[in-house]
Design an enzyme around this catalytic site. Structure first.
Site, short mmCIF file in Angstrom:
data_model
loop_
_atom_site.label_atom_id
_atom_site.label_comp_id
_atom_site.label_asym_id
_atom_site.label_seq_id
_atom_site.Cartn_x
_atom_site.Cartn_y
_atom_site.Cartn_z
N ASP A 55 0.86 -1.18 -0.06
CA ASP A 55 0.00 -0.02 -0.11
C ASP A 55 0.89 1.30 -0.05
O ASP A 55 1.98 1.31 0.25
CB ASP A 55 -0.81 0.08 1.32
CG ASP A 55 -1.77 -0.81 1.18
OD1 ASP A 55 -2.30 -1.39 0.53
OD2 ASP A 55 -2.32 -0.97 2.32
N LYS A 77 -4.52 2.60 -3.13
CA LYS A 77 -5.97 2.95 -3.45
C LYS A 77 -6.11 4.48 -3.70
O LYS A 77 -5.67 5.27 -2.81
CB LYS A 77 -6.88 2.31 -2.55
CG LYS A 77 -6.99 0.83 -2.65
CD LYS A 77 -7.72 0.30 -1.96
CE LYS A 77 -7.27 -0.09 -0.51
NZ LYS A 77 -8.20 -0.83 0.25
N MET A 190 -8.44 8.29 9.43
CA MET A 190 -8.80 8.91 8.47
C MET A 190 -9.82 9.95 8.64
O MET A 190 -11.06 10.13 8.06
CB MET A 190 -9.82 7.64 7.40
CG MET A 190 -9.01 6.60 7.19
SD MET A 190 -9.89 5.28 6.25
CE MET A 190 -10.49 4.32 7.76
#
Ligand code: SAH
Length: 280
Positions: A55, A77, A190
């Site tokens: 990632d 992503k 997040m």
């Protein structure tokens, strides 16, 4: 070796099933940033890996510990296009495993905490692939430790909640009355984009505006910064345009302990070459 394509060549994955070598997928947590927070088991799998799918949150320093001959596949992503990309990642894991490789799926923090490790494991188990999960130090543990903010403390918090701050449906995603109960520590992953809404809702549901709050930037790395304030004041001490992700938000009485327990000196870590940072 770096690779642009996600999966192995089609001919390789189409080998007949009985003569196929047995591949294995290890879902590995890489921890929050400092490479020395890797587990021994994670390091061993990295050293033995033939293919590594990683990632955005995994630093170059950690990748440098891997088998130099391993094929590296970047599967970071895009915020807006999660589901499509996730199915592509699942498929790539299946294809590499079917081609007989020792595959490491390397994720920031812990694979099972906001890491989609559960979805990847479901896809692999459904296909009968040999799998294992190697936990990692999640951002809440790593960042709180390096910021001198104990997540629980007998005087301040009897429980901890790990919460997603990625509010897809505005404020309706979360159980605000439960989050606003006293005596607990809230850790928002997040949460940078939703920070104003998070503060607003917590105050509206009864948390005192002077509840301590911290935003930890690039925790456990040589560029860690801790911005501390309260639910009411944090934004005035923080110009969010200058903040470098990843960031973690901690809310609760324990945050006040940072003032006296802040032991980690990122400048010294830098000088000692602990970690030079996240991949971007
Ligand atoms: N599986 C990961 C979390 C992935 S979600 C884990 O267990 O830690 C990504 C979020 O994790 C980021 O938006 C941020 O909120 C948090 N995060 C991960 N690493 C971080 C770090 N070094 N410093 C601050 N926040 C971090």
């Amino acid at each position: 070796m770096k690779d642009d394509s996600n999966g192995p060549a089609r001919a390789e994955s189409a080998a007949s099933s009985d003569r196929r070598p047995r591949g294995r997928v290890s879902l590995v947590g890489a921890g929050p940033g400092d490479p020395e927070l890797l587990t021994l088991k994670a390091l061993r799998r990295l050293e033995a890996a033939e293919v590594i799918l990683h990632d955005r949150l995994v630093s170059e320093e950690i990748l440098a510990l891997a088998n130099p001959a391993a094929r590296r596949v970047y599967v970071g992503k895009v915020r807006s296009d999660h589901s499509l990309q996730q199915s592509g990642i699942n498929q790539a894991l299946l294809d590499w495993a079917h081609s007989g490789k020792q595959v490491v799926r390397l994720k920031g923090g812990d694979p099972f905490i906001f890491g989609r490790g559960g979805e990847e494991l479901e896809a692999l188990v459904a296909q009968g692939i040999e799998v294992e999960v190697i936990p990692g130090i999640t951002a809440a543990s790593g960042c709180s430790a390096y910021a001198g903010i104990p997540l629980t403390h007998r005087d301040h918090a009897q429980s901890v909640r790990l919460v997603t701050g990625h509010l897809r449906n505005g404020s309706s995603d979360l159980d605000w009355p439960a989050l606003a109960s006293p005596g607990q520590t809230l850790v928002f992953y997040m949460g940078l984009h939703g920070m104003q809404e998070i503060r607003r809702q917590l105050i509206a549901h009864g948390l005192p505006p002077d509840t301590p709050m911290a935003l930890i930037e690039q925790g456990t790395t040589a560029r860690q910064r801790v911005h501390r304030g309260t639910l009411a004041t944090l934004p005035s001490s923080l110009d969010s345009s200058l903040v470098q992700p990843p960031t973690l938000i901690i809310v609760g009485g324990v945050v006040g302990l940072h003032a006296t327990l802040d032991w980690f000196d990122p400048g010294e870590a830098n000088a000692r070459g602990w970690d030079t940072g996240h991949r971007r």
